[in-house]
Write a protein that holds these residues in place. Sequence first.
Motif, PDB file in Angstrom:
ATOM      1  N   GLY A  24      44.096  71.336  17.089  1.00  0.00           N
ATOM      2  CA  GLY A  24      43.192  70.916  16.032  1.00  0.00           C
ATOM      3  C   GLY A  24      43.643  71.229  14.623  1.00  0.00           C
ATOM      4  N   VAL A  25      43.002  70.535  13.684  1.00  0.00           N
ATOM      5  CA  VAL A  25      43.094  70.822  12.255  1.00  0.00           C
ATOM      6  C   VAL A  25      41.699  71.191  11.788  1.00  0.00           C
ATOM      7  CG1 VAL A  25      43.552  69.881   9.963  1.00  0.00           C
ATOM      8  CG2 VAL A  25      45.013  69.243  11.881  1.00  0.00           C
ATOM      9  N   ILE A  26      41.565  72.327  11.091  1.00  0.00           N
ATOM     10  CA  ILE A  26      40.263  72.782  10.623  1.00  0.00           C
ATOM     11  C   ILE A  26      40.062  72.332   9.181  1.00  0.00           C
ATOM     12  CG2 ILE A  26      38.837  74.803  10.127  1.00  0.00           C
ATOM     13  CD1 ILE A  26      40.264  76.254  12.400  1.00  0.00           C
ATOM     14  N   LEU A  27      38.951  71.625   8.946  1.00  0.00           N
ATOM     15  CA  LEU A  27      38.622  71.118   7.619  1.00  0.00           C
ATOM     16  C   LEU A  27      37.404  71.859   7.084  1.00  0.00           C
ATOM     17  CD1 LEU A  27      38.912  67.288   8.397  1.00  0.00           C
ATOM     18  CD2 LEU A  27      40.715  68.872   7.730  1.00  0.00           C
ATOM     19  N   ASN A  28      37.507  72.357   5.866  1.00  0.00           N
ATOM     20  CA  ASN A  28      36.418  73.108   5.264  1.00  0.00           C
ATOM     21  C   ASN A  28      35.231  72.216   4.913  1.00  0.00           C
ATOM     22  OD1 ASN A  28      34.862  74.993   3.732  1.00  0.00           O
ATOM     23  ND2 ASN A  28      35.833  74.209   1.877  1.00  0.00           N
ATOM     24  N   GLY A  29      34.040  72.629   5.358  1.00  0.00           N
ATOM     25  CA  GLY A  29      32.806  71.936   5.016  1.00  0.00           C
ATOM     26  C   GLY A  29      31.823  72.860   4.326  1.00  0.00           C
ATOM     27  N   ASP A  30      32.335  73.764   3.491  1.00  0.00           N
ATOM     28  CA  ASP A  30      31.494  74.710   2.763  1.00  0.00           C
ATOM     29  C   ASP A  30      31.797  74.593   1.275  1.00  0.00           C
ATOM     30  OD1 ASP A  30      30.970  77.453   1.416  1.00  0.00           O
ATOM     31  OD2 ASP A  30      29.907  77.618   3.327  1.00  0.00           O
ATOM     32  N   SER A  31      30.771  74.332   0.482  1.00  0.00           N
ATOM     33  CA  SER A  31      30.989  74.044  -0.940  1.00  0.00           C
ATOM     34  C   SER A  31      31.634  75.210  -1.681  1.00  0.00           C
ATOM     35  CB  SER A  31      29.654  73.675  -1.604  1.00  0.00           C
ATOM     36  OG  SER A  31      28.724  74.749  -1.522  1.00  0.00           O
ATOM     37  N   MET A  32      31.265  76.439  -1.371  1.00  0.00           N
ATOM     38  CA  MET A  32      31.827  77.582  -2.081  1.00  0.00           C
ATOM     39  C   MET A  32      33.276  77.850  -1.689  1.00  0.00           C
ATOM     40  SD  MET A  32      29.698  78.746  -4.303  1.00  0.00           S
ATOM     41  CE  MET A  32      29.122  77.089  -4.605  1.00  0.00           C
ATOM     42  N   GLN A  33      33.644  77.506  -0.461  1.00  0.00           N
ATOM     43  CA  GLN A  33      35.006  77.767  -0.004  1.00  0.00           C
ATOM     44  C   GLN A  33      36.008  76.743  -0.526  1.00  0.00           C
ATOM     45  OE1 GLN A  33      34.766  78.184   4.283  1.00  0.00           O
ATOM     46  NE2 GLN A  33      34.081  80.302   4.126  1.00  0.00           N
ATOM     47  N   THR A  34      35.542  75.740  -1.257  1.00  0.00           N
ATOM     48  CA  THR A  34      36.482  74.816  -1.896  1.00  0.00           C
ATOM     49  C   THR A  34      37.140  75.445  -3.113  1.00  0.00           C
ATOM     50  OG1 THR A  34      34.753  73.831  -3.280  1.00  0.00           O
ATOM     51  CG2 THR A  34      35.179  72.786  -1.158  1.00  0.00           C
ATOM     52  N   TYR A  35      36.562  76.544  -3.638  1.00  0.00           N
ATOM     53  CA  TYR A  35      37.080  77.163  -4.856  1.00  0.00           C
ATOM     54  C   TYR A  35      38.090  78.257  -4.532  1.00  0.00           C
ATOM     55  CZ  TYR A  35      33.377  74.615  -7.188  1.00  0.00           C
ATOM     56  OH  TYR A  35      32.575  73.601  -7.651  1.00  0.00           O
ATOM     57  N   LYS A  36      39.132  78.319  -5.343  1.00  0.00           N
ATOM     58  CA  LYS A  36      40.220  79.260  -5.100  1.00  0.00           C
ATOM     59  C   LYS A  36      39.959  80.655  -5.652  1.00  0.00           C
ATOM     60  CE  LYS A  36      43.112  76.602  -7.233  1.00  0.00           C
ATOM     61  NZ  LYS A  36      44.336  76.014  -7.827  1.00  0.00           N
ATOM     62  N   ASP A  37      38.928  80.814  -6.496  1.00  0.00           N
ATOM     63  CA  ASP A  37      38.728  82.081  -7.203  1.00  0.00           C
ATOM     64  C   ASP A  37      38.169  83.206  -6.337  1.00  0.00           C
ATOM     65  OD1 ASP A  37      38.759  81.196 -10.437  1.00  0.00           O
ATOM     66  OD2 ASP A  37      38.222  79.621  -9.019  1.00  0.00           O
ATOM     67  N   LEU A  38      37.432  82.864  -5.261  1.00  0.00           N
ATOM     68  CA  LEU A  38      36.727  83.888  -4.493  1.00  0.00           C
ATOM     69  C   LEU A  38      37.008  83.779  -2.992  1.00  0.00           C
ATOM     70  CD1 LEU A  38      33.217  83.585  -6.239  1.00  0.00           C
ATOM     71  CD2 LEU A  38      34.953  85.354  -6.670  1.00  0.00           C
ATOM     72  N   PRO A  39      38.253  83.840  -2.558  1.00  0.00           N
ATOM     73  CA  PRO A  39      38.527  83.682  -1.132  1.00  0.00           C
ATOM     74  C   PRO A  39      37.909  84.776  -0.265  1.00  0.00           C
ATOM     75  CG  PRO A  39      40.497  84.417  -2.308  1.00  0.00           C
ATOM     76  CD  PRO A  39      39.482  84.034  -3.347  1.00  0.00           C
ATOM     77  N   ILE A  40      37.824  85.987  -0.795  1.00  0.00           N
ATOM     78  CA  ILE A  40      37.256  87.090  -0.012  1.00  0.00           C
ATOM     79  C   ILE A  40      35.733  86.985   0.002  1.00  0.00           C
ATOM     80  CG2 ILE A  40      36.992  89.590   0.157  1.00  0.00           C
ATOM     81  CD1 ILE A  40      39.761  89.833  -1.183  1.00  0.00           C
ATOM     82  N   LEU A  41      35.128  86.852  -1.158  1.00  0.00           N
ATOM     83  CA  LEU A  41      33.664  86.856  -1.247  1.00  0.00           C
ATOM     84  C   LEU A  41      33.045  85.636  -0.569  1.00  0.00           C
ATOM     85  CD1 LEU A  41      31.384  88.605  -2.414  1.00  0.00           C
ATOM     86  CD2 LEU A  41      31.441  87.181  -4.460  1.00  0.00           C
ATOM     87  N   THR A  42      33.770  84.523  -0.502  1.00  0.00           N
ATOM     88  CA  THR A  42      33.237  83.336   0.170  1.00  0.00           C
ATOM     89  C   THR A  42      33.705  83.228   1.618  1.00  0.00           C
ATOM     90  OG1 THR A  42      35.050  81.936  -0.650  1.00  0.00           O
ATOM     91  CG2 THR A  42      33.046  82.062  -1.988  1.00  0.00           C
ATOM     92  N   ALA A  43      34.358  84.275   2.122  1.00  0.00           N
ATOM     93  CA  ALA A  43      34.742  84.372   3.536  1.00  0.00           C
ATOM     94  C   ALA A  43      35.658  83.239   3.987  1.00  0.00           C
ATOM     95  CB  ALA A  43      33.493  84.423   4.428  1.00  0.00           C
ATOM     96  N   GLN A  44      36.634  82.895   3.146  1.00  0.00           N
ATOM     97  CA  GLN A  44      37.604  81.889   3.554  1.00  0.00           C
ATOM     98  C   GLN A  44      38.532  82.464   4.623  1.00  0.00           C
ATOM     99  OE1 GLN A  44      39.572  79.880   0.257  1.00  0.00           O
ATOM    100  NE2 GLN A  44      37.782  80.176  -1.058  1.00  0.00           N
ATOM    101  N   PRO A  45      39.060  81.613   5.498  1.00  0.00           N
ATOM    102  CA  PRO A  45      39.991  82.092   6.531  1.00  0.00           C
ATOM    103  C   PRO A  45      41.167  82.836   5.900  1.00  0.00           C
ATOM    104  CG  PRO A  45      39.342  79.828   6.967  1.00  0.00           C
ATOM    105  CD  PRO A  45      38.807  80.164   5.610  1.00  0.00           C
ATOM    106  N   SER A  46      41.654  83.837   6.599  1.00  0.00           N
ATOM    107  CA  SER A  46      42.743  84.650   6.084  1.00  0.00           C
ATOM    108  C   SER A  46      44.042  83.856   6.051  1.00  0.00           C
ATOM    109  CB  SER A  46      42.928  85.887   6.954  1.00  0.00           C
ATOM    110  OG  SER A  46      43.404  85.506   8.236  1.00  0.00           O
TER     111      SER A  46
END
Length: 310
Positions: free
Chosen positions: A35-57
């Motif tokens: 599979g390919v995982i596609l982000n469907g979360d509005s906050m995770q589209t931003y690069k400034d807060l990868p930790i606070l918005t719980a983006q994949p490591s």
Amino acid sequence: MIKNSHPHIPILLIGGPTASGKSKLALSLAQKNNGVILNGDSMQTYKDLPILTAQPSTLEQQDIPHELYGILPGNHLYSVAHWQTRALNAIENAWKQGKQPIVVGGSGLYLQSLTLGLSKIPDVPESIRTWVRQHYETLGNKEFHQYLTSIDSQMSKRLHENDKQRMMRAAEVKLATSRSLAHWQKQRNHDAVKHLKCKMIVLLPPRTQLHQNSELRLNQMITNGAIEEVRALKDKNLDENLPIMKALGVNELSAYLDNKLNLQEATQQTLQATRQYIKRQSTWFCNQFPQAQFVSSYPVPHIWGVDGEQ
């Protein structure tokens, strides 16, 4: 393996409230189904807060292809229509490569744009937009919510008084068209997504489990650098009305950095805001996706295969 002769593109949608385990499930499915995982979360589209918005490591993104995470600077405005365009391109690219598209996130409107298409909302004159913004600034959030109730009670019941952008959007649409935004949201253009064969899972653990998960995750975020992320964001002096400034924890950790709250107070206020958000998300997913498979725990007992069938 996906067969390119299939007349429709089967995609898996994974939704649910924050801290429900969506990303873990998506990663497991992607590993099993190429599979390919596609982000469907509005906050995770931003690069400034990868930790606070719980983006994949970084490690997770190395093992499995991830798309649409951290693609925008914080000063960028991003609509559902913008996201849908990028998501459809990413889905098609994954399909052409023989991979299973898996869309995961807590932004229900993003996921809904793939299942139902986008609403046919008429353009709003700039003069009305300007008046609504000025009226909001004059009244403040509570009184503006009361104003919205007076002109569109249907939408005011759906929106929290702190949801500034959506309240203003509902008001401007009603003033411009004399119809509720709820009416226009039902008028969908399905053409752009009619080739998709969507199957959806909503992860909805018990509320107490969600609260425990969110507390554990917030503590890990703070340990891993969330405060430093917010400090860097503050240094950019962005407009406080930008979407990224509404991310969970930004306001509270900013207050901590300004010595208005101690860390314990900031943490507790963030958790309280998160619990309120979990409640709104859970209600929205239950009301808007009755066709989904609702499950309360991970691993999920029955998962659709890459051919789109159970």
